[in-house]
Design a protein around this motif. Structure first.
Motif, PDB file in Angstrom:
ATOM      1  N   SER A 127      18.147 -21.942 -29.161  1.00 17.25           N
ATOM      2  CA  SER A 127      17.142 -22.128 -28.110  1.00 17.25           C
ATOM      3  C   SER A 127      16.918 -20.855 -27.307  1.00 17.25           C
ATOM      4  O   SER A 127      17.617 -19.865 -27.469  1.00 17.25           O
ATOM      5  N   ASP A 140      15.244 -24.848 -21.027  1.00 14.19           N
ATOM      6  CA  ASP A 140      15.800 -24.536 -22.334  1.00 14.19           C
ATOM      7  C   ASP A 140      14.833 -25.047 -23.392  1.00 14.19           C
ATOM      8  O   ASP A 140      14.535 -26.240 -23.436  1.00 14.19           O
ATOM      9  N   PHE A 141      14.296 -24.138 -24.202  1.00 18.91           N
ATOM     10  CA  PHE A 141      13.295 -24.481 -25.203  1.00 18.91           C
ATOM     11  C   PHE A 141      13.831 -24.256 -26.611  1.00 18.91           C
ATOM     12  O   PHE A 141      14.467 -23.234 -26.863  1.00 18.91           O
ATOM     13  N   GLU A 180       9.332 -23.960 -30.263  1.00 20.49           N
ATOM     14  CA  GLU A 180       8.428 -24.229 -29.140  1.00 20.49           C
ATOM     15  C   GLU A 180       8.183 -22.967 -28.323  1.00 20.49           C
ATOM     16  O   GLU A 180       7.073 -22.713 -27.880  1.00 20.49           O
ATOM     17  N   TRP A 181       9.237 -22.183 -28.102  1.00 19.30           N
ATOM     18  CA  TRP A 181       9.080 -20.941 -27.342  1.00 19.30           C
ATOM     19  C   TRP A 181       8.144 -19.984 -28.077  1.00 19.30           C
ATOM     20  O   TRP A 181       7.266 -19.383 -27.479  1.00 19.30           O
TER      21      TRP A 181
END
Length: 63
Positions: A32, A47-48, A52-53
Motif C-alpha cells: 500500500s 492507506d491506499f 488505487e494510488w
C-alpha cells in the motif's frame, strides 16, 4: 513530480511542495501507499492499495 527516491517505509514530500510546511507526505509500503499531513504526522493517515494510488496519480497528470 520527480521520481521518488525514498526507501520503502520512509515518508517523503513532493518536490513540488512549496516548503511552507503545509504538505502531504507519502510512504511506499509493500502492499500500500500511506498518505499523511506533514503538519500533524501523528494523526490519522490514509492507506491506499497500490493500484488505487496509481489510478489517482494517473488521473492528476496533464494530458
Amino acid at each position: 513530480m520527480r521520481r521518488n527516491t525514498a526507501n520503502p517505509g520512509e515518508w517523503f514530500t513532493s518536490s513540488y511542495s512549496s516548503g511552507n510546511g503545509q504538505c502531504v507526505q507519502v510512504r511506499r509500503q509493500e502492499e500500500s501507499i500511506g498518505v499523511r499531513d506533514s503538519v500533524h504526522p501523528k494523526r490519522a493517515l490514509l492507506d491506499f492499495p497500490k493500484e488505487e494510488w496509481q489510478s489517482f496519480v494517473n488521473s492528476t497528470k496533464d494530458s
